[in-house]
Design an enzyme around this catalytic site. Structure first.
Site: not given
Ligand code: HPA
Ligand code: ZN
Length: 341
Positions: A20, A22, A200, A203, A281-282
Protein backbone atom coordinates in the site's frame (compact mmCIF):
# COMPACT_ATOMS: atom_id res chain seq x y z
CA UNK A 1 23.16 -3.70 21.62
CA UNK A 2 20.18 -3.05 23.89
CA UNK A 3 17.02 -5.11 23.35
CA UNK A 4 15.04 -2.23 21.71
CA UNK A 5 18.01 -1.56 19.39
CA UNK A 6 18.11 -5.25 18.45
CA UNK A 7 14.38 -5.22 17.66
CA UNK A 8 14.71 -2.07 15.55
CA UNK A 9 17.61 -3.65 13.66
CA UNK A 10 15.39 -6.66 12.92
CA UNK A 11 12.51 -4.43 11.79
CA UNK A 12 14.76 -2.68 9.27
CA UNK A 13 16.75 -5.75 8.17
CA UNK A 14 13.93 -8.23 7.69
CA UNK A 15 12.78 -8.76 4.08
CA UNK A 16 9.31 -7.30 3.62
CA UNK A 17 6.70 -6.45 1.02
CA UNK A 18 5.00 -3.09 0.64
CA UNK A 19 1.43 -3.48 -0.63
CA UNK A 20 0.00 0.00 0.00
CA UNK A 21 2.11 2.82 -1.40
CA UNK A 22 0.76 5.53 -3.72
CA UNK A 23 3.70 6.43 -5.90
CA UNK A 24 2.48 10.04 -6.14
CA UNK A 25 2.62 10.04 -2.33
CA UNK A 26 6.36 9.33 -2.45
CA UNK A 27 7.03 12.66 -4.18
CA UNK A 28 9.25 14.51 -1.70
CA UNK A 29 9.14 18.34 -1.49
CA UNK A 30 12.71 18.54 -2.82
CA UNK A 31 11.74 16.59 -5.95
CA UNK A 32 8.55 18.67 -6.34
CA UNK A 33 10.76 21.78 -6.51
CA UNK A 34 13.27 20.13 -8.85
CA UNK A 35 10.51 19.04 -11.26
CA UNK A 36 8.77 22.43 -11.03
CA UNK A 37 12.03 24.13 -12.11
CA UNK A 38 12.65 21.54 -14.86
CA UNK A 39 9.12 21.98 -16.25
CA UNK A 40 8.94 25.77 -15.61
CA UNK A 41 5.92 25.43 -13.34
CA UNK A 42 5.30 28.11 -10.70
CA UNK A 43 4.56 26.76 -7.22
CA UNK A 44 2.49 28.67 -4.66
CA UNK A 45 5.20 28.02 -2.03
CA UNK A 46 8.44 29.99 -1.60
CA UNK A 47 10.60 26.97 -0.81
CA UNK A 48 10.73 23.37 0.43
CA UNK A 49 10.21 24.43 4.05
CA UNK A 50 7.08 26.42 3.18
CA UNK A 51 5.69 23.45 1.26
CA UNK A 52 6.43 21.07 4.11
CA UNK A 53 4.71 23.46 6.52
CA UNK A 54 1.51 22.93 4.50
CA UNK A 55 1.56 19.23 5.46
CA UNK A 56 -0.70 19.72 8.50
CA UNK A 57 -3.78 17.66 7.76
CA UNK A 58 -7.11 17.45 9.55
CA UNK A 59 -8.66 14.58 7.56
CA UNK A 60 -8.28 12.63 4.30
CA UNK A 61 -9.65 15.42 2.07
CA UNK A 62 -7.30 18.08 3.48
CA UNK A 63 -4.41 15.79 2.50
CA UNK A 64 -5.77 14.90 -0.94
CA UNK A 65 -6.02 18.61 -1.89
CA UNK A 66 -2.27 19.05 -1.23
CA UNK A 67 -1.37 15.66 -2.75
CA UNK A 68 -3.11 16.34 -6.09
CA UNK A 69 -1.54 19.82 -6.26
CA UNK A 70 1.93 18.32 -5.67
CA UNK A 71 1.44 15.80 -8.49
CA UNK A 72 0.91 18.73 -10.88
CA UNK A 73 4.69 19.05 -11.43
CA UNK A 74 4.84 15.62 -13.14
CA UNK A 75 4.90 16.12 -16.90
CA UNK A 76 7.33 13.82 -18.73
CA UNK A 77 8.12 10.12 -18.80
CA UNK A 78 11.41 10.96 -17.06
CA UNK A 79 9.52 12.75 -14.26
CA UNK A 80 7.48 9.62 -13.53
CA UNK A 81 10.62 7.49 -13.69
CA UNK A 82 12.51 9.81 -11.33
CA UNK A 83 9.67 9.80 -8.80
CA UNK A 84 9.45 5.99 -8.77
CA UNK A 85 13.22 5.59 -8.78
CA UNK A 86 13.54 7.77 -5.66
CA UNK A 87 10.99 5.50 -3.96
CA UNK A 88 12.89 2.33 -4.91
CA UNK A 89 16.20 3.71 -3.64
CA UNK A 90 14.54 4.53 -0.32
CA UNK A 91 12.63 1.23 -0.15
CA UNK A 92 15.79 -0.80 -0.83
CA UNK A 93 17.35 0.68 2.33
CA UNK A 94 14.37 -0.62 4.34
CA UNK A 95 14.82 -4.07 2.76
CA UNK A 96 11.57 -3.91 0.85
CA UNK A 97 11.93 -6.95 -1.43
CA UNK A 98 8.54 -6.81 -3.16
CA UNK A 99 6.35 -3.78 -3.89
CA UNK A 100 2.89 -3.54 -5.42
CA UNK A 101 2.63 0.14 -6.21
CA UNK A 102 -0.50 2.25 -6.74
CA UNK A 103 -0.65 4.94 -9.37
CA UNK A 104 -3.48 7.37 -10.12
CA UNK A 105 -3.60 7.91 -13.92
CA UNK A 106 -6.63 10.23 -13.78
CA UNK A 107 -4.65 12.75 -11.71
CA UNK A 108 -2.38 13.12 -14.73
CA UNK A 109 -4.60 12.49 -17.77
CA UNK A 110 -7.05 15.14 -16.48
CA UNK A 111 -4.12 17.64 -16.74
CA UNK A 112 -3.35 16.64 -20.33
CA UNK A 113 -0.54 14.16 -19.59
CA UNK A 114 -0.88 11.04 -21.77
CA UNK A 115 -1.59 7.69 -20.07
CA UNK A 116 1.46 6.29 -21.93
CA UNK A 117 3.75 8.93 -20.41
CA UNK A 118 2.69 7.89 -16.91
CA UNK A 119 2.91 4.14 -17.31
CA UNK A 120 6.06 4.21 -19.47
CA UNK A 121 8.02 6.03 -16.76
CA UNK A 122 6.66 4.00 -13.85
CA UNK A 123 7.07 0.66 -15.61
CA UNK A 124 10.64 1.44 -16.66
CA UNK A 125 11.48 2.20 -13.03
CA UNK A 126 9.91 -1.13 -11.94
CA UNK A 127 12.08 -3.05 -14.42
CA UNK A 128 15.19 -1.21 -13.28
CA UNK A 129 14.35 -1.78 -9.59
CA UNK A 130 14.38 -5.51 -10.29
CA UNK A 131 17.74 -5.20 -12.11
CA UNK A 132 19.49 -2.91 -9.64
CA UNK A 133 17.95 -3.84 -6.27
CA UNK A 134 16.32 -7.23 -6.85
CA UNK A 135 12.97 -5.73 -5.81
CA UNK A 136 9.96 -7.52 -7.31
CA UNK A 137 8.04 -4.43 -8.34
CA UNK A 138 4.64 -4.23 -10.00
CA UNK A 139 1.94 -1.64 -10.57
CA UNK A 140 -1.72 -1.39 -9.54
CA UNK A 141 -3.83 1.19 -11.36
CA UNK A 142 -6.23 3.06 -9.08
CA UNK A 143 -9.48 4.70 -10.07
CA UNK A 144 -10.34 7.97 -8.32
CA UNK A 145 -13.61 7.36 -6.51
CA UNK A 146 -14.61 11.06 -6.40
CA UNK A 147 -14.89 10.88 -10.21
CA UNK A 148 -17.70 8.95 -11.91
CA UNK A 149 -18.06 5.52 -13.46
CA UNK A 150 -17.80 6.90 -17.01
CA UNK A 151 -14.39 8.42 -16.21
CA UNK A 152 -13.22 5.11 -14.73
CA UNK A 153 -14.32 3.22 -17.86
CA UNK A 154 -12.51 5.79 -20.04
CA UNK A 155 -9.34 5.20 -18.01
CA UNK A 156 -9.72 1.44 -18.41
CA UNK A 157 -9.91 1.95 -22.20
CA UNK A 158 -6.69 3.99 -22.12
CA UNK A 159 -5.06 1.26 -20.04
CA UNK A 160 -6.12 -1.60 -22.30
CA UNK A 161 -3.05 -1.52 -24.60
CA UNK A 162 -0.85 -1.70 -21.47
CA UNK A 163 -2.66 -4.54 -19.72
CA UNK A 164 0.54 -6.60 -19.34
CA UNK A 165 2.28 -3.78 -17.47
CA UNK A 166 0.07 -3.65 -14.36
CA UNK A 167 -1.27 -6.49 -12.25
CA UNK A 168 -4.48 -5.10 -10.85
CA UNK A 169 -6.78 -2.22 -10.11
CA UNK A 170 -7.54 -0.27 -6.95
CA UNK A 171 -9.95 2.39 -5.72
CA UNK A 172 -8.71 5.45 -3.84
CA UNK A 173 -9.31 9.16 -3.11
CA UNK A 174 -12.22 10.65 -1.09
CA UNK A 175 -14.00 7.79 0.64
CA UNK A 176 -16.96 9.47 2.38
CA UNK A 177 -19.86 9.90 -0.04
CA UNK A 178 -18.33 7.48 -2.56
CA UNK A 179 -19.31 3.89 -1.67
CA UNK A 180 -17.66 1.01 -3.54
CA UNK A 181 -20.92 0.06 -5.32
CA UNK A 182 -20.44 3.09 -7.58
CA UNK A 183 -17.71 1.10 -9.41
CA UNK A 184 -19.31 -2.36 -9.52
CA UNK A 185 -19.43 -2.56 -13.34
CA UNK A 186 -15.89 -1.21 -13.85
CA UNK A 187 -14.44 -3.73 -11.42
CA UNK A 188 -16.43 -6.53 -13.11
CA UNK A 189 -14.86 -5.51 -16.43
CA UNK A 190 -11.39 -5.48 -14.82
CA UNK A 191 -11.98 -8.91 -13.31
CA UNK A 192 -12.96 -10.23 -16.75
CA UNK A 193 -9.55 -9.01 -17.97
CA UNK A 194 -7.83 -11.11 -15.32
CA UNK A 195 -6.76 -8.15 -13.19
CA UNK A 196 -6.46 -8.35 -9.41
CA UNK A 197 -8.57 -5.98 -7.32
CA UNK A 198 -7.94 -4.06 -4.12
CA UNK A 199 -10.09 -1.32 -2.60
CA UNK A 200 -9.56 1.45 -0.04
CA UNK A 201 -12.35 0.91 2.47
CA UNK A 202 -12.83 1.60 6.16
CA UNK A 203 -10.18 4.31 6.41
CA UNK A 204 -12.71 7.06 7.22
CA UNK A 205 -15.70 5.19 5.83
CA UNK A 206 -18.00 2.80 7.75
CA UNK A 207 -17.76 -1.02 7.96
CA UNK A 208 -20.50 -1.21 5.29
CA UNK A 209 -17.96 0.14 2.76
CA UNK A 210 -15.69 -2.83 3.54
CA UNK A 211 -18.61 -5.20 2.95
CA UNK A 212 -19.38 -3.32 -0.27
CA UNK A 213 -15.77 -3.69 -1.41
CA UNK A 214 -16.01 -7.47 -0.86
CA UNK A 215 -19.54 -8.04 -2.19
CA UNK A 216 -19.79 -5.56 -5.08
CA UNK A 217 -16.14 -5.23 -6.15
CA UNK A 218 -14.81 -8.66 -5.10
CA UNK A 219 -11.79 -6.99 -3.52
CA UNK A 220 -8.97 -9.46 -2.80
CA UNK A 221 -7.40 -7.12 -0.22
CA UNK A 222 -8.76 -4.16 1.73
CA UNK A 223 -6.60 -1.05 1.92
CA UNK A 224 -6.73 0.39 5.46
CA UNK A 225 -9.84 -1.43 6.72
CA UNK A 226 -9.20 -0.31 10.31
CA UNK A 227 -12.88 0.61 10.83
CA UNK A 228 -13.77 -3.11 10.64
CA UNK A 229 -13.31 -3.33 14.42
CA UNK A 230 -16.62 -1.48 14.83
CA UNK A 231 -18.37 -4.58 13.39
CA UNK A 232 -17.53 -7.95 15.04
CA UNK A 233 -19.39 -9.97 12.39
CA UNK A 234 -17.31 -8.28 9.69
CA UNK A 235 -14.10 -9.05 11.59
CA UNK A 236 -15.12 -12.71 11.66
CA UNK A 237 -15.82 -12.64 7.93
CA UNK A 238 -12.45 -11.02 7.11
CA UNK A 239 -10.74 -13.68 9.23
CA UNK A 240 -12.71 -16.60 7.74
CA UNK A 241 -12.20 -15.42 4.16
CA UNK A 242 -8.54 -14.58 4.84
CA UNK A 243 -8.86 -11.06 3.43
CA UNK A 244 -5.67 -9.12 4.14
CA UNK A 245 -5.71 -5.52 5.38
CA UNK A 246 -2.98 -3.15 4.22
CA UNK A 247 -2.69 -0.99 7.33
CA UNK A 248 -0.83 2.36 7.32
CA UNK A 249 -0.12 3.48 10.91
CA UNK A 250 1.66 6.82 10.33
CA UNK A 251 -0.95 7.75 7.70
CA UNK A 252 -3.76 7.03 10.16
CA UNK A 253 -2.18 9.37 12.72
CA UNK A 254 -1.52 12.19 10.20
CA UNK A 255 -5.06 12.04 8.80
CA UNK A 256 -6.61 11.81 12.30
CA UNK A 257 -8.11 8.37 11.69
CA UNK A 258 -6.61 7.52 15.10
CA UNK A 259 -5.80 9.94 17.92
CA UNK A 260 -2.22 8.73 18.39
CA UNK A 261 0.10 5.89 17.43
CA UNK A 262 -0.32 4.44 20.96
CA UNK A 263 -4.05 4.10 20.21
CA UNK A 264 -3.53 2.50 16.81
CA UNK A 265 -5.56 -0.74 16.41
CA UNK A 266 -2.77 -2.78 14.71
CA UNK A 267 -2.27 -5.02 17.75
CA UNK A 268 -6.05 -5.55 18.06
CA UNK A 269 -6.28 -6.50 14.39
CA UNK A 270 -3.54 -9.11 14.81
CA UNK A 271 -5.08 -10.44 18.01
CA UNK A 272 -8.42 -10.78 16.20
CA UNK A 273 -6.68 -13.19 13.83
CA UNK A 274 -6.71 -10.84 10.84
CA UNK A 275 -4.02 -10.81 8.16
CA UNK A 276 -2.72 -7.29 8.78
CA UNK A 277 0.29 -5.79 7.01
CA UNK A 278 2.21 -2.56 7.66
CA UNK A 279 2.59 -0.01 4.85
CA UNK A 280 3.54 3.64 4.30
CA UNK A 281 0.63 4.89 2.08
CA UNK A 282 2.08 8.34 1.16
CA UNK A 283 5.48 8.44 2.85
CA UNK A 284 6.56 11.87 1.60
CA UNK A 285 3.50 13.41 3.26
CA UNK A 286 3.06 11.28 6.37
CA UNK A 287 6.52 11.43 7.91
CA UNK A 288 8.04 8.07 7.18
CA UNK A 289 8.80 5.21 4.80
CA UNK A 290 8.11 1.57 5.59
CA UNK A 291 10.97 1.16 8.06
CA UNK A 292 9.79 4.14 10.14
CA UNK A 293 6.23 2.81 10.10
CA UNK A 294 7.51 -0.43 11.64
CA UNK A 295 9.92 1.14 14.15
CA UNK A 296 7.56 3.84 15.43
CA UNK A 297 4.50 1.59 15.61
CA UNK A 298 6.38 -1.21 17.40
CA UNK A 299 7.65 1.26 20.02
CA UNK A 300 4.20 2.82 20.54
CA UNK A 301 2.36 -0.52 20.80
CA UNK A 302 5.18 -2.49 22.50
CA UNK A 303 5.15 -5.17 19.80
CA UNK A 304 7.89 -7.81 19.65
CA UNK A 305 9.91 -9.96 17.24
CA UNK A 306 7.04 -12.43 16.92
CA UNK A 307 4.78 -9.64 15.67
CA UNK A 308 7.52 -8.51 13.29
CA UNK A 309 7.82 -11.95 11.75
CA UNK A 310 4.02 -12.31 11.47
CA UNK A 311 3.62 -8.92 9.78
CA UNK A 312 6.44 -9.52 7.30
CA UNK A 313 5.13 -13.02 6.56
CA UNK A 314 1.64 -11.58 6.01
CA UNK A 315 3.04 -9.01 3.58
CA UNK A 316 4.47 -11.67 1.26
CA UNK A 317 1.53 -14.05 1.63
CA UNK A 318 -0.99 -11.28 0.86
CA UNK A 319 0.94 -10.19 -2.24
CA UNK A 320 -0.11 -11.18 -5.76
CA UNK A 321 3.28 -12.79 -6.46
CA UNK A 322 3.60 -16.34 -7.79
CA UNK A 323 3.89 -19.06 -5.12
CA UNK A 324 7.56 -19.68 -5.97
CA UNK A 325 8.39 -15.99 -5.52
CA UNK A 326 6.52 -15.90 -2.21
CA UNK A 327 8.42 -19.02 -1.06
CA UNK A 328 11.78 -17.44 -1.90
CA UNK A 329 10.97 -14.30 0.12
CA UNK A 330 9.47 -16.26 3.01
CA UNK A 331 12.60 -18.45 3.22
CA UNK A 332 14.78 -15.32 3.33
CA UNK A 333 12.56 -13.92 6.09
CA UNK A 334 12.88 -17.12 8.16
CA UNK A 335 16.68 -16.97 7.81
CA UNK A 336 16.74 -13.34 8.93
CA UNK A 337 14.57 -13.98 12.01
CA UNK A 338 16.60 -17.11 12.84
CA UNK A 339 19.82 -15.02 12.85
CA UNK A 340 18.13 -12.50 15.18
CA UNK A 341 17.18 -15.22 17.67
N1 HPA B 1 -6.80 7.23 1.08
C1 HPA B 1 -7.47 7.44 -0.05
N2 HPA B 1 -6.88 7.86 -1.16
C2 HPA B 1 -5.58 8.08 -1.14
C3 HPA B 1 -4.84 7.89 0.00
C4 HPA B 1 -5.47 7.44 1.17
O1 HPA B 1 -4.89 7.23 2.25
N3 HPA B 1 -3.55 8.21 -0.33
C5 HPA B 1 -3.54 8.57 -1.62
N4 HPA B 1 -4.77 8.50 -2.12
ZN1 ZN C 1 -3.86 4.70 0.41
Amino acid sequence: MTEPDRLNALLLAMPKAELHIHIEGSLEPELIFTLARRNRIALPYADVEALRAAYAFTNLQSFLDVYYAGAGVLQTEQDFFDMAWAYFERAARDNVRLAEIFFDPQTHTDRGVAFETVIDGLHRACLQARESFGIDASLIMCFLRHLDETAAFATLEQARPHIGRFIGVGLDSSELGHPPEKFERVFAACRALGLHSVVHAGEEGPPSFIRGALDALHAERIDHGVQCLRDPALVQRLRDERIALTVCPLSNVKLKVVASLAQHPLRKLLEAGLIATVNSDDPAYFGGYLGSNFVETFAALKLDAGHAQALARNSFEASFADPSVKRRHLDALEACVEAYR
